[in-house]
Design a protein around this motif. Structure first.
Motif, PDB file in Angstrom:
ATOM      1  N   GLN A 112      -6.421   5.239   1.728  1.00  0.00           N
ATOM      2  CA  GLN A 112      -6.557   3.836   2.114  1.00  0.00           C
ATOM      3  C   GLN A 112      -7.987   3.528   2.547  1.00  0.00           C
ATOM      4  O   GLN A 112      -8.555   4.231   3.376  1.00  0.00           O
ATOM      5  N   SER A 132      -4.893   0.875  -1.385  1.00  0.00           N
ATOM      6  CA  SER A 132      -4.494   2.273  -1.526  1.00  0.00           C
ATOM      7  C   SER A 132      -4.775   2.698  -2.959  1.00  0.00           C
ATOM      8  O   SER A 132      -4.372   2.015  -3.903  1.00  0.00           O
ATOM      9  N   THR A 141      -1.032   1.806   8.000  1.00  0.00           N
ATOM     10  CA  THR A 141      -1.132   0.516   7.304  1.00  0.00           C
ATOM     11  C   THR A 141      -1.023  -0.669   8.261  1.00  0.00           C
ATOM     12  O   THR A 141      -1.635  -1.713   8.035  1.00  0.00           O
ATOM     13  N   ARG A 189       0.819  -1.220   0.000  1.00  0.00           N
ATOM     14  CA  ARG A 189       0.000   0.000   0.000  1.00  0.00           C
ATOM     15  C   ARG A 189       0.848   1.263   0.000  1.00  0.00           C
ATOM     16  O   ARG A 189       0.549   2.230  -0.701  1.00  0.00           O
ATOM     17  N   THR A 219      -3.048   6.664   3.274  1.00  0.00           N
ATOM     18  CA  THR A 219      -2.227   5.450   3.311  1.00  0.00           C
ATOM     19  C   THR A 219      -0.957   5.699   4.115  1.00  0.00           C
ATOM     20  O   THR A 219      -0.529   4.855   4.904  1.00  0.00           O
TER      21      THR A 219
END
Lengths: 471, 94
Positions: free
Chosen positions: A441, A427, A415, A167, A390
């Motif tokens: 995210q 993401s 994350t 991500r 993210t």
């Protein structure tokens, strides 16, 4: 051809507008000419992809594969000196599965050593550069995959995510990255970092490509006893609205220190769009999220210290100090073969598991992990999805954080909670801050990938993010 | 909070040689990381079950059917040192 998404390229091949062989050679030549150090191996000229059935769903769209995945007879070095030149005797299940589905191996992508890092600066094969600004990092640890897809030298790529490693680089390179539900993708043949957290997933130009690739990755594997059959078939996303979707926003976590104003601005603008599409925004609390980082930096190094004990100079890889007896051979091989970050994590992990410290560190971290999973369970009783940025910053400059490992770790704060709870999160690029991409995210409950992909697709259409021009 | 001696002890457990410079540097870096990790020591976690694995899988057994394993030559092909039929390691007594 190169401006087509992977799905569009697959459709073009299916129509006969372009052949799979032409697509492979076009991308092979682009990967071979890469200037970002995104690859550690590219298929040699004249390579022909293994034969696939005429109705193979991925049609021959070639795939970049993070070097953490073993590929038979092809160097698989995991970004480490200790595996320099290593040629595995078998191929990772998911790479095999994708090849059979029509995504042949194009190249191996650069990464932080053993997936430990957030900047790709921990690769023994040199850092990968961000195609948006070559003085900056592409994120990590799947930074080679992210840079390759953003620069258009691969149509799509595989990465792995232990605490954010799909991500975060996706966010920093302005592409899409999906960290799937733990267990939905086989880990067999993925060189292990932290076994209870590691999960493979797609890095792609758009959300549709992520759904297409992920849909072919899932499945129970007899070679990975922790793998599970996904209860749903993964559909290509079609949603254009978010009516009736409740999106939770953990406001308290967004007030943490060190979050760039430009990141918050792009994030808030995206929430606004979500509302315009019909979503309901709900303030939520994840009371233990602030402790996730600490728990992660016990659990992941502890598991790594155990997993990396296999690199001992006996069965494969580097051997140094072989003339000075067995113990000296072990200690010198590991000193010379591992980089600084890997050494740090082996030491932290060994310390946390050592006699007298186990309960205070590993035991407590596993209890925090339970609380984090409980927080998510409670939150997903009230909302369908949770949104955060993210990463707290955009791509930073090469060398900016290497002297302070802890500051590098703090970049994973959004994350890591999903990783500890084994939950899926995507993401998607949601805008720019000072000319650099910002990631949005979206996470959901276990096996909610269809819901996540649909919502991400609706947002993607509304955002209209301009990707890096591919030339 | 973690000194040179502790770093050397842990490095020995991990079979990892460190230079003097590395021991010095690691002591500082590990202390700062462990300082952050210590933030969980203040949490009230009495009675909370630990999570070692997020997936509920137990006794995942495969059918007890013999199948071919890796060929010996293939398994030995990546070894830094080998004999005709095994991995060659230095003597522990050397």
């Amino acid at each position: 051809m190169i401006e087509l998404s992977a799905k569009q390229l697959a459709d073009a091949i299916a129509r006969g507008d372009v052949s799979a062989a032409e697509a492979f050679e076009t991308y092979r030549a682009r990967a071979a000419a890469d200037e970002l150090n995104a690859y550690t191996w590219v298929a040699p000229e004249g390579t022909t992809a293994a034969p696939m059935s005429a109705d193979a769903p991925l049609r021959g769209v070639p795939l970049g594969v993070k070097d953490l995945f073993c590929t038979e007879g092809v160097p698989s070095q995991a970004g480490s000196r200790i595996l320099e030149g290593y040629l595995p005797p078998y191929t990772a299940s998911v790479v095999q599965r994708l090849a059979e589905a029509g995504a042949p191996l194009l190249a191996k992508t650069n990464q932080d050593e053993f997936a430990m890092g957030s900047s790709n600066e921990n690769s023994a094969y040199g850092p990968t550069r961000n195609p948006w600004d070559r003085e900056r990092i592409p994120g990590g640890s799947s930074g080679g995959s992210a840079a390759a897809v953003a620069a258009g030298s691969a149509p799509w790529a595989l990465g792995t995510d232990t605490g954010g490693s799909i991500r975060q680089p996706a966010a920093m390179c302005g592409i899409v990255g999906l960290k799937p539900t733990y267990g939905s993708v086989s880990r067999y043949g993925m060189i292990a970092f932290a076994s209870s957290l590691d999960q493979g997933g797609p890095l792609t130009r758009d959300v549709t490509d992520a759904a297409l690739l992920y849909g072919q990755m899932i499945g129970q594997d007899p070679c990975d006893s922790t793998s599970l059959a996904h209860p749903e078939t993964i559909a290509l996303p079609t949603a254009e609205r978010l009516d009736g979707i409740r999106i939770g926003v953990p406001r308290a976590d967004l007030a943490a220190d060190g979050i760039e104003p430009g990141v918050i601005a792009a994030f808030d603008a995206t929430l606004q769009r979500a509302q315009e599409l019909g979503a309901e925004l709900v303030d939520i609390e994840l009371p233990h999220a602030e402790h996730a980082l600490a728990a992660y930096y016990v659990i992941a190094p502890a598991e790594a210290s155990s997993n990396l004990s296999r690199f001992d100079g006996v069965r494969y890889g580097l051997r140094h100090g072989g003339d000075e007896g067995l113990m000296a051979m072990y200690t010198h091989t590991r000193h010379d073969g591992f980089g600084d970050e890997v050494k740090r994590r082996i030491l932290i992990g060994t310390y946390a598991l050592s006699s007298g410290y186990y309960d205070a560190y590993y035991g407590r971290a596993q209890q925090v992990r339970t609380k984090i999973a409980d927080d998510f369970r409670a939150a997903f009783g009230r909302v369908d999805l949770i949104a955060t940025p993210t990463a707290p910053t955009t791509a930073f400059k090469l060398g900016e954080k290497t002297a302070d490992p802890l500051s590098m770790y703090l970049g994973d704060l959004f994350t890591i909670p999903y990783s500890l709870a084994g939950l899926p999160a995507i993401s998607i690029p949601c805008g720019l801050s000072d000319g650099l991409p910002v990631g949005f995210q979206l996470g959901g409950p276990a096996f909610s990938e269809n819901r996540i992909l649909d919502a991400a697709h609706a947002l993607e259409q509304a955002i209209g993010f301009e990707p890096l021009e591919i030339s | 909070m973690i000194d040179r001696e502790q770093v050397l002890h842990v490095a020995r457990l991990a079979r990892l040689q460190l230079t003097d410079d590395e021991v010095e540097r690691m002591a500082g870096e590990l202390s700062s990381i462990l300082g952050h990790i210590e933030t969980i020591s203040g949490l009230d976690l009495d009675g909370v079950e630990p999570t070692s694995h997020v997936v509920e899988v137990s006794n995942a057994l495969r059918p007890d059917v013999p199948r071919p394993s890796l060929d010996r030559e293939v398994a030995l092909s990546q070894a830094p040192a080998r004999t005709a039929d095994g991995f060659l390691v230095p003597s522990p007594q050397a």
